[in-house]
Design a protein around this motif. Structure first.
Motif, PDB file in Angstrom:
ATOM      1  N   THR A 196       0.835  -1.200   0.000  1.00 53.20           N
ATOM      2  CA  THR A 196       0.000   0.000   0.000  1.00 53.20           C
ATOM      3  C   THR A 196       0.870   1.251   0.000  1.00 53.20           C
ATOM      4  O   THR A 196       0.616   2.192  -0.751  1.00 53.20           O
ATOM      5  CB  THR A 196      -0.932  -0.003   1.231  1.00 53.20           C
ATOM      6  OG1 THR A 196      -1.716  -1.186   1.180  1.00 53.20           O
ATOM      7  CG2 THR A 196      -1.835   1.214   1.246  1.00 53.20           C
ATOM      8  N   HIS A 197       1.903   1.272   0.837  1.00 54.47           N
ATOM      9  CA  HIS A 197       2.815   2.423   0.884  1.00 54.47           C
ATOM     10  C   HIS A 197       3.510   2.633  -0.459  1.00 54.47           C
ATOM     11  O   HIS A 197       3.622   3.762  -0.940  1.00 54.47           O
ATOM     12  CB  HIS A 197       3.871   2.252   1.972  1.00 54.47           C
ATOM     13  CG  HIS A 197       3.335   2.322   3.359  1.00 54.47           C
ATOM     14  ND1 HIS A 197       2.667   3.423   3.852  1.00 54.47           N
ATOM     15  CD2 HIS A 197       3.365   1.425   4.368  1.00 54.47           C
ATOM     16  CE1 HIS A 197       2.315   3.207   5.100  1.00 54.47           C
ATOM     17  NE2 HIS A 197       2.722   1.992   5.440  1.00 54.47           N
ATOM     18  N   SER A 213       1.030   3.971  -3.118  1.00 52.83           N
ATOM     19  CA  SER A 213       0.750   5.393  -2.865  1.00 52.83           C
ATOM     20  C   SER A 213       1.900   6.272  -3.336  1.00 52.83           C
ATOM     21  O   SER A 213       1.681   7.330  -3.931  1.00 52.83           O
ATOM     22  CB  SER A 213       0.493   5.638  -1.382  1.00 52.83           C
ATOM     23  OG  SER A 213      -0.674   4.982  -0.976  1.00 52.83           O
ATOM     24  N   ARG A 250       1.709   9.154  -6.229  1.00 50.99           N
ATOM     25  CA  ARG A 250       2.148  10.534  -5.970  1.00 50.99           C
ATOM     26  C   ARG A 250       3.183  10.989  -6.993  1.00 50.99           C
ATOM     27  O   ARG A 250       3.116  12.100  -7.523  1.00 50.99           O
ATOM     28  CB  ARG A 250       2.720  10.669  -4.560  1.00 50.99           C
ATOM     29  CG  ARG A 250       1.679  10.778  -3.472  1.00 50.99           C
ATOM     30  CD  ARG A 250       2.280  11.230  -2.134  1.00 50.99           C
ATOM     31  NE  ARG A 250       3.421  10.448  -1.693  1.00 50.99           N
ATOM     32  CZ  ARG A 250       3.343   9.295  -1.019  1.00 50.99           C
ATOM     33  NH1 ARG A 250       2.168   8.782  -0.687  1.00 50.99           N
ATOM     34  NH2 ARG A 250       4.440   8.644  -0.657  1.00 50.99           N
ATOM     35  N   ASN A 274      -8.099  10.894  -4.284  1.00 48.91           N
ATOM     36  CA  ASN A 274      -7.496  11.350  -3.029  1.00 48.91           C
ATOM     37  C   ASN A 274      -8.561  11.848  -2.077  1.00 48.91           C
ATOM     38  O   ASN A 274      -8.556  11.537  -0.897  1.00 48.91           O
ATOM     39  CB  ASN A 274      -6.517  12.498  -3.289  1.00 48.91           C
ATOM     40  CG  ASN A 274      -5.099  12.008  -3.407  1.00 48.91           C
ATOM     41  OD1 ASN A 274      -4.842  10.837  -3.191  1.00 48.91           O
ATOM     42  ND2 ASN A 274      -4.202  12.889  -3.755  1.00 48.91           N
ATOM     43  N   GLN A 315     -10.507   9.012  -0.559  1.00 51.63           N
ATOM     44  CA  GLN A 315      -9.800   8.223   0.451  1.00 51.63           C
ATOM     45  C   GLN A 315      -9.756   8.912   1.800  1.00 51.63           C
ATOM     46  O   GLN A 315      -9.573   8.284   2.822  1.00 51.63           O
ATOM     47  CB  GLN A 315      -8.365   7.950  -0.019  1.00 51.63           C
ATOM     48  CG  GLN A 315      -8.285   6.994  -1.163  1.00 51.63           C
ATOM     49  CD  GLN A 315      -6.860   6.831  -1.660  1.00 51.63           C
ATOM     50  OE1 GLN A 315      -5.927   7.431  -1.123  1.00 51.63           O
ATOM     51  NE2 GLN A 315      -6.667   6.028  -2.691  1.00 51.63           N
TER      52      GLN A 315
END
Length: 166
Positions: free
Chosen positions: A114-115, A118, A122, A162, A165
Motif C-alpha cells: 500500500t505504501h 501510494s 504521488r 485522493n 480516500q
C-alpha cells in the motif's frame, strides 16, 4: 552442554509457511524476500549472504545483525564448525532467540504494498503536473492537445480518488 536439535535441509520448498511455523532458527541466504519472510514470521536467523549478489545480501545481513535480529557469516567463513557454533549458541539460549525474533519482527512492514503504491501514484501525479506546466502548443497542437487532455484527466481522477480516500 549437549544440544538436541532436529534440522531439515532442502533445495526447494513449496510451503515455506509450514517450514517457518516449525522453525526455531533459520539458516538462509540474505535476499530481500527472505528477510521480509523472516521478519513477518519473527524468526531469528543465521544468514549467509550469497557472495555473487553485488553486496546487497551482505548489506541485508549486516542490517539484520546490527539490530540483533540474527547473526551472519560470510560464505567463505561458513565452515561446518563455525556454523555449528553459531547454531549451538542460538539453540541453547531461548531468551536470546526470543529477543532476536522480536527484533526481526520489527523489520516487518505488512502494508508495504500500500505504501509503495501510494508513492508511485504521488510520483505519477507530480510528473503529470510537471508535463502539463511544460506543454507548449506549437505546430503539433493536435497531438499535444490529446496528450494534455489525457494528463488532465489522469490528474483529475487522482485528485478525486485522493478526496474519496480521506
Amino acid at each position: 552442554m549437549a544440544v538436541r536439535a532436529r534440522g531439515w535441509v532442502a533445495a526447494h520448498l513449496g510451503r515455506m509457511d509450514w517450514a517457518y511455523a516449525l522453525a526455531d532458527v533459520v539458516i538462509a541466504r540474505a535476499g530481500a524476500s527472505t528477510i521480509a519472510e523472516l521478519a513477518r514470521c519473527g524468526l531469528p536467523a543465521c544468514l549467509i549472504p550469497y557472495p555473487y549478489a553485488n553486496g546487497h545480501q551482505r548489506e541485508n545481513a549486516r542490517v539484520v545483525a546490527s539490530i540483533g535480529a540474527g547473526v551472519w557469516l560470510e560464505e567463505s567463513a561458513a565452515s561446518s564448525t563455525r556454523l555449528l557454533g553459531s547454531l549451538r549458541a542460538l539453540l541453547t539460549d531461548a531468551g536470546r532467540r526470543a529477543r532476536m525474533g522480536a527484533q526481526m519482527a520489527r523489520l516487518s512492514t505488512p502494508d508495504a504494498t500500500t505504501h509503495l503504491a501510494s508513492a508511485i501514484v504521488r510520483l505519477a501525479r507530480a510528473h503529470a503536473h510537471s508535463i502539463l506546466r511544460r506543454t507548449t502548443f506549437a505546430q503539433d497542437r493536435g497531438e499535444r492537445s490529446r496528450t494534455t487532455t489525457s494528463l488532465r484527466a489522469m490528474v483529475s481522477e487522482g485528485t478525486e480518488s485522493n478526496h474519496a480516500q480521506r
